[in-house]
Design a protein around this motif. Structure first.
Motif, PDB file in Angstrom:
ATOM      1  N   MET A 140     -26.890   3.600   5.558  1.00 55.04           N
ATOM      2  CA  MET A 140     -25.648   3.751   6.289  1.00 55.04           C
ATOM      3  C   MET A 140     -25.921   4.626   7.502  1.00 55.04           C
ATOM      4  SD  MET A 140     -22.863   2.304   5.047  1.00 55.04           S
ATOM      5  CE  MET A 140     -22.611   1.231   3.624  1.00 55.04           C
ATOM      6  N   LYS A 141     -25.200   4.390   8.565  1.00 53.36           N
ATOM      7  CA  LYS A 141     -25.364   5.242   9.738  1.00 53.36           C
ATOM      8  C   LYS A 141     -24.958   6.675   9.411  1.00 53.36           C
ATOM      9  CE  LYS A 141     -23.905   5.863  14.553  1.00 53.36           C
ATOM     10  NZ  LYS A 141     -25.253   5.865  15.140  1.00 53.36           N
ATOM     11  N   ILE A 142     -23.857   6.809   8.661  1.00 50.50           N
ATOM     12  CA  ILE A 142     -23.305   8.128   8.378  1.00 50.50           C
ATOM     13  C   ILE A 142     -22.976   8.241   6.893  1.00 50.50           C
ATOM     14  CG2 ILE A 142     -21.431   9.750   8.899  1.00 50.50           C
ATOM     15  CD1 ILE A 142     -21.027   8.107  11.535  1.00 50.50           C
ATOM     16  N   VAL A 143     -23.360   9.359   6.301  1.00 50.51           N
ATOM     17  CA  VAL A 143     -22.955   9.691   4.933  1.00 50.51           C
ATOM     18  C   VAL A 143     -22.162  10.988   4.976  1.00 50.51           C
ATOM     19  CG1 VAL A 143     -23.769  10.538   2.706  1.00 50.51           C
ATOM     20  CG2 VAL A 143     -24.782   8.484   3.686  1.00 50.51           C
ATOM     21  N   VAL A 144     -20.997  10.965   4.345  1.00 46.52           N
ATOM     22  CA  VAL A 144     -20.122  12.136   4.235  1.00 46.52           C
ATOM     23  C   VAL A 144     -20.097  12.558   2.773  1.00 46.52           C
ATOM     24  CG1 VAL A 144     -17.802  13.054   4.643  1.00 46.52           C
ATOM     25  CG2 VAL A 144     -18.694  11.229   6.108  1.00 46.52           C
ATOM     26  N   ILE A 145     -20.176  13.847   2.523  1.00 47.19           N
ATOM     27  CA  ILE A 145     -20.137  14.346   1.141  1.00 47.19           C
ATOM     28  C   ILE A 145     -18.787  15.021   0.886  1.00 47.19           C
ATOM     29  CG2 ILE A 145     -21.237  15.785  -0.604  1.00 47.19           C
ATOM     30  CD1 ILE A 145     -23.770  15.753   1.075  1.00 47.19           C
ATOM     31  N   GLY A 146     -18.052  14.551  -0.127  1.00 51.35           N
ATOM     32  CA  GLY A 146     -16.828  15.214  -0.557  1.00 51.35           C
ATOM     33  C   GLY A 146     -15.561  14.529  -0.084  1.00 51.35           C
ATOM     34  N   MET A 162     -18.322  19.604   1.709  1.00 50.51           N
ATOM     35  CA  MET A 162     -18.268  20.388   0.469  1.00 50.51           C
ATOM     36  C   MET A 162     -17.751  21.785   0.790  1.00 50.51           C
ATOM     37  SD  MET A 162     -21.964  19.274  -1.119  1.00 50.51           S
ATOM     38  CE  MET A 162     -21.732  20.209  -2.627  1.00 50.51           C
ATOM     39  N   GLY A 163     -16.530  22.045   0.408  1.00 46.42           N
ATOM     40  CA  GLY A 163     -15.915  23.318   0.731  1.00 46.42           C
ATOM     41  C   GLY A 163     -16.387  24.456  -0.158  1.00 46.42           C
ATOM     42  N   PRO A 164     -15.993  25.683   0.187  1.00 47.88           N
ATOM     43  CA  PRO A 164     -16.426  26.854  -0.578  1.00 47.88           C
ATOM     44  C   PRO A 164     -15.675  27.043  -1.891  1.00 47.88           C
ATOM     45  CG  PRO A 164     -15.003  27.528   1.210  1.00 47.88           C
ATOM     46  CD  PRO A 164     -15.227  26.060   1.385  1.00 47.88           C
ATOM     47  N   LEU A 165     -14.576  26.308  -2.086  1.00 47.25           N
ATOM     48  CA  LEU A 165     -13.804  26.466  -3.319  1.00 47.25           C
ATOM     49  C   LEU A 165     -14.110  25.330  -4.280  1.00 47.25           C
ATOM     50  CD1 LEU A 165     -10.355  27.586  -1.827  1.00 47.25           C
ATOM     51  CD2 LEU A 165     -12.381  28.961  -2.366  1.00 47.25           C
ATOM     52  N   ALA A 166     -15.387  25.070  -4.455  1.00 47.07           N
ATOM     53  CA  ALA A 166     -15.816  23.943  -5.278  1.00 47.07           C
ATOM     54  C   ALA A 166     -16.400  24.372  -6.621  1.00 47.07           C
ATOM     55  CB  ALA A 166     -16.836  23.098  -4.515  1.00 47.07           C
ATOM     56  N   GLU A 167     -17.217  25.423  -6.605  1.00 46.28           N
ATOM     57  CA  GLU A 167     -17.895  25.839  -7.828  1.00 46.28           C
ATOM     58  C   GLU A 167     -17.336  27.177  -8.320  1.00 46.28           C
ATOM     59  OE1 GLU A 167     -20.013  24.189  -9.707  1.00 46.28           O
ATOM     60  OE2 GLU A 167     -19.793  22.502  -8.339  1.00 46.28           O
ATOM     61  N   PRO A 201     -22.874  25.453  -3.194  1.00 50.19           N
ATOM     62  CA  PRO A 201     -23.731  24.449  -3.835  1.00 50.19           C
ATOM     63  C   PRO A 201     -24.594  23.680  -2.829  1.00 50.19           C
ATOM     64  CG  PRO A 201     -21.512  24.359  -4.724  1.00 50.19           C
ATOM     65  CD  PRO A 201     -21.459  25.294  -3.562  1.00 50.19           C
ATOM     66  N   VAL A 202     -24.066  23.466  -1.615  1.00 50.31           N
ATOM     67  CA  VAL A 202     -24.799  22.707  -0.615  1.00 50.31           C
ATOM     68  C   VAL A 202     -26.110  23.393  -0.230  1.00 50.31           C
ATOM     69  CG1 VAL A 202     -23.700  23.802   1.392  1.00 50.31           C
ATOM     70  CG2 VAL A 202     -24.490  21.433   1.553  1.00 50.31           C
ATOM     71  N   MET A 203     -26.215  24.689  -0.483  1.00 52.88           N
ATOM     72  CA  MET A 203     -27.414  25.438  -0.111  1.00 52.88           C
ATOM     73  C   MET A 203     -28.649  24.937  -0.838  1.00 52.88           C
ATOM     74  SD  MET A 203     -25.610  29.210  -0.029  1.00 52.88           S
ATOM     75  CE  MET A 203     -27.108  30.154   0.211  1.00 52.88           C
TER      76      MET A 203
END
Length: 489
Positions: free
Chosen positions: A12-18, A139-144, A348-350
């Motif tokens: 895919m040209k673009i992948v978005v997470i979340g 992926m926001g900071p209020l996920a984990e 988590p993205v880190m």
């Protein structure tokens, strides 16, 4: 050697997470801009992000409804001025379907890793692999959820869960419940469960400042006006926005203003808590605003009830049947609920995203999180973050910040297409100049000089989460993608 198998991958040209506000907003704008070759990867079975995962009793937003929504998708049917969680989750579902982005979403696709290899992104998920030219993280900071380390917790024989993973199958009626934490989630669910539990032991490390909640039902007449005259709702939204922007003066420009706001909170506490001892226990010793300012009209009355015990001593250990404090007092409980927030400085993205030479975001951020405009990271080509470092707010709507970043990313994509660029990577010196400017602006704010230790700060005591100025300034900075700030090829 590639970390990925040689099996055919989905390109895919673009992948978005979340699929929270960031991911859905990005997907809608991509589609409107004419990009159809993108997918959105979502680990769960439906959209919603933090508003899907946080279903604890009493959960609602503490930003006014008309502002906590997309500018391009106003909702005339909010039930109240501060929206409850089910309505926000439903709003995100409706936006997803109204703008036709659900077919682009791959549900139950948890992202396990993403590596920049051979000039493209290779993304491994729980259900297969994808290759993309552009990787966008929503992926926001209020996920984990964040869990404290409690000695002996593994021996506890009762029920344990985090507010962000609420156990709705567990009947709390007649139970002896320990609530650990007094942050934004706890002050919402404590009043909801207090009437049904036998005992509620509230373990408070630091009391928060609590302001009155100016909430009210939105009348049928108002809803009708908003539906017939969208400009009326837009005007209300603008009024809320500018009122919220004025709060920056106290937070970041003229801290003396916070003393006047603090008097309102002190009066609110004195009015609702008559017992002098309890009032003293609930009175913070830091300037209002240093930690997140909370709003509630029912938290203090709930805490004042006879079946609630506010525990200000630290926790020494957990036993099979309760919690022992540092003063040696044992509280017999059969349920422990964590109200301890999220990993906002340990995203988590880190650990998932790896840029040039396999360097992870965690390694790149070993000295603290940083990104140019909270969006682009040096060493990570064709990668953009939504709700990245120093984009959080203590006064207004994160949706405004998200839309600003979305516009910036779209301009970057258009620039790449127009100039025939295959790769863009922010220059390290540009990122450094931006971060240095943010840190300089942060020095005299209430968040760093308010006398508290908060989740805004990282292990080095630096505020890597909040934006230290007006949101309209952030929007101005992200209005145009400046290719000269990037290594482009």
């Amino acid at each position: 050697m590639s970390k990925f198998s040689q099996q055919q991958e989905a390109w895919m040209k673009i992948v978005v997470i979340g699929t929270g506000f960031a991911g859905i907003g990005m997907a809608v704008r991509l589609k409107q801009a004419g990009y159809d070759d993108f997918v959105v990867l979502e680990r769960a079975a439906d959209v919603g992000g933090t508003w899907r995962d946080n279903t604890y009793p009493g959960c609602r937003c503490d930003v006014p409804s008309h502002l906590y929504s997309f500018s391009f998708a106003p909702n005339p049917d909010w039930s109240s001025t501060f929206s409850p969680q089910p309505e926000i989750e439903d709003y995100l579902r409706k936006v997803t379907d109204l703008y036709g982005v659900r077919p682009h979403i791959r549900f139950n696709h948890a992202v396990e890793s993403a590596h920049w290899e051979d000039g493209r992104w290779r993304i491994a998920t729980s259900q297969g692999e994808f290759t993309a030219d552009i990787l966008l993280s929503g992926m926001g900071p209020l996920a984990e959820p964040s869990y404290p380390e409690l000695p002996g917790i593994e021996d506890f024989e009762g029920d344990v869960f985090h507010s962000a993973r609420w156990d709705h199958d567990l009947d709390l009626a007649g139970r002896k419940v320990a609530v650990i934490g007094t942050g934004a989630s706890a002050i919402q669910f404590v009043p909801a469960i207090q009437p049904e539990v036998e005992e509620l032991h509230l373990f408070q490390r630091t009391p928060p400042w609590v302001m009155p909640r100016p909430d009210r039902k939105i009348t049928p007449l108002e809803k009708s006006i908003y539906r017939r005259f969208p400009l009326a709702q837009k005007a209300v939204r603008a009024g809320i926005y500018w009122a919220r922007e004025s709060m920056v003066l106290g937070f970041a420009k003229l801290p003396a203003i916070m003393r006047q706001a603090q008097k309102v909170a002190e009066k609110h506490l004195a009015h609702q808590i008559r017992d002098p001892k309890l009032r003293a226990e609930l009175t913070p010793d830091f300037t209002l605003g240093c930690k997140r300012v909370l709003i509630s009209d029912d938290y203090y009355p709930a805490v004042a009830q006879p079946n609630v015990d506010v525990v200000t001593d630290g926790i020494a250990e957990v036993t099979r049947t309760g919690i022992v404090t540092t003063e040696g007092v044992k509280h017999e409980v059969d349920t422990i609920i964590y109200g301890t927030g999220f990993k906002v400085t340990d995203l988590p993205v880190m650990d998932l995203v790896h840029g040039r030479d396999g360097v992870s975001l965690r390694d790149a951020w070993s000295d603290g999180m940083e990104a140019h405009l909270g969006t682009a990271v040096a060493g990570f080509p064709n990668f953009f973050m939504l709700i990245g470092p120093n984009t959080g707010l203590g006064h207004s709507s994160m949706v405004f910040m998200i839309e600003s970043q979305i516009a910036y990313i779209l301009d970057a994509l258009r620039t790449m297409d127009r100039k025939g660029l295959q790769q863009v990577e922010v220059r390290r010196e540009v990122q450094r100049a931006f971060v240095d400017g943010v840190r300089a602006s942060m020095r005299n704010t209430v968040w760093t000089r308010g006398g508290c230790s908060s989740w805004y700060l990282d292990a080095q005591g630096r505020n890597t989460t909040l934006w230290p100025s007006f949101t309209f300034r952030f929007r101005r900075l992200t209005r145009r993608f400046k290719v000269a700030e990037y290594l482009a090829m």
